[in-house]
Design a protein around this motif. Sequence first.
Motif, PDB file in Angstrom:
ATOM      1  N   UNK A  45      -7.909  -1.763  -3.085  1.00 58.22           N
ATOM      2  CA  UNK A  45      -7.022  -2.551  -2.259  1.00 58.22           C
ATOM      3  C   UNK A  45      -6.328  -3.656  -3.039  1.00 58.22           C
ATOM      4  N   UNK A  46      -7.069  -4.328  -3.917  1.00 55.87           N
ATOM      5  CA  UNK A  46      -6.463  -5.361  -4.751  1.00 55.87           C
ATOM      6  C   UNK A  46      -5.419  -4.763  -5.688  1.00 55.87           C
ATOM      7  N   UNK A  47      -5.689  -3.560  -6.184  1.00 55.55           N
ATOM      8  CA  UNK A  47      -4.716  -2.883  -7.052  1.00 55.55           C
ATOM      9  C   UNK A  47      -3.431  -2.569  -6.280  1.00 55.55           C
ATOM     10  N   UNK A  48      -3.561  -2.128  -5.045  1.00 52.88           N
ATOM     11  CA  UNK A  48      -2.386  -1.824  -4.226  1.00 52.88           C
ATOM     12  C   UNK A  48      -1.590  -3.098  -3.957  1.00 52.88           C
ATOM     13  N   UNK A  49      -2.278  -4.192  -3.626  1.00 57.40           N
ATOM     14  CA  UNK A  49      -1.584  -5.453  -3.387  1.00 57.40           C
ATOM     15  C   UNK A  49      -0.874  -5.942  -4.650  1.00 57.40           C
ATOM     16  N   UNK A  50      -1.508  -5.753  -5.805  1.00 57.06           N
ATOM     17  CA  UNK A  50      -0.880  -6.156  -7.064  1.00 57.06           C
ATOM     18  C   UNK A  50       0.379  -5.337  -7.324  1.00 57.06           C
ATOM     19  N   UNK A  51       0.340  -4.053  -7.010  1.00 60.57           N
ATOM     20  CA  UNK A  51       1.532  -3.222  -7.165  1.00 60.57           C
ATOM     21  C   UNK A  51       2.658  -3.689  -6.249  1.00 60.57           C
ATOM     22  N   UNK A  52       2.320  -4.120  -5.040  1.00 56.44           N
ATOM     23  CA  UNK A  52       3.337  -4.637  -4.132  1.00 56.44           C
ATOM     24  C   UNK A  52       3.955  -5.924  -4.670  1.00 56.44           C
ATOM     25  N   UNK A  53       3.122  -6.780  -5.265  1.00 54.66           N
ATOM     26  CA  UNK A  53       3.649  -8.004  -5.864  1.00 54.66           C
ATOM     27  C   UNK A  53       4.585  -7.668  -7.022  1.00 54.66           C
ATOM     28  N   UNK A  54       4.241  -6.650  -7.801  1.00 56.71           N
ATOM     29  CA  UNK A  54       5.101  -6.235  -8.910  1.00 56.71           C
ATOM     30  C   UNK A  54       6.436  -5.710  -8.396  1.00 56.71           C
TER      31      UNK A  54
END
Length: 307
Positions: A45-54
């Motif tokens: 989930x944190x990885x998905x959120x980081x991708x959204x921030x990118x």
Amino acid sequence: MTRLKVYIARHLQVFFSTLGELVRAPFSNMMTIAVIGIALALPTGLHVLLQNVQQVSAQWDGAAQISLFLHQQTTDKQVEQLAGLIRKRQDVSTVTSITREAALEEFRQNSGFGEALDALEDNPFPPVIVVYPTSEADNIESVQAMLKMLGERPEVEHAQLDMQWLKRLYTIMDIGRRGIWVLATLLSISVLLVVGNTIRLAIESRREEIEIIKLIGGTNAFIRRPFLYTGFWYGLTGGVISWLLITTSLWLLGGPVNRLATLYDSHYALAGLDLAASLGLLGASILLGLGGSWLAVTRHLHAIEPQ
């Protein structure tokens, strides 16, 4: 061919029988599966959120601009000559020149200190040239190189990248990315331990059965098979739970994020797990389930011998 059919039939039998055992004891097995799902959902989930921030930061890249503050004695003609030279660069999209008088007038209108500025004997503002890079050159590395080259010109007193904060954001995201890998490693180890301990308890509860099977000639591979399939089911169902948790969380966050974007006259929808990421999550969870069961079986099965 007959031996192959028998081999496949035995595997299918164990495959469905272990699934039946999980279904017959849903509460105790569901607790183990939930632990696996939550442990995998956190880093994913944190990885998905980081991708959204990118993705959001990639849209902000287009707002990057370089401000060139020229020396006070630079004339308007020299400012336009320099702006014309910069416009000829292929990595530059737009160039805007601001004279000293225009800068003073803009500050007068926006600051509210109009009367105080009238008391000044000299105009304190330097001429400014604002440079916007093209979309092809609109990234941190290219903009930094352009900033250095333009800042070395003799007319320029100070060159400033107005999106310097974006570089800091990328650095923070890189730290976050490494932190996610560390967290994923630690939680993966925890999943291995949880599955391994669960399989160990299953082996101990069937100790007498295993001794009987060994007495009648059962091999370790034959005894190991149902425990490995049990680990497979733990991993698969844990991965499904993890996927559901992530998808539900993104769905709950989607509404507030969309409303926040609307306040900024924009539209943004959170991106979830695509097909490749979903299959990767399920594959990783299955491997962890199999790995934990393999470690437990390898360690404890050889210790059980018929008396």
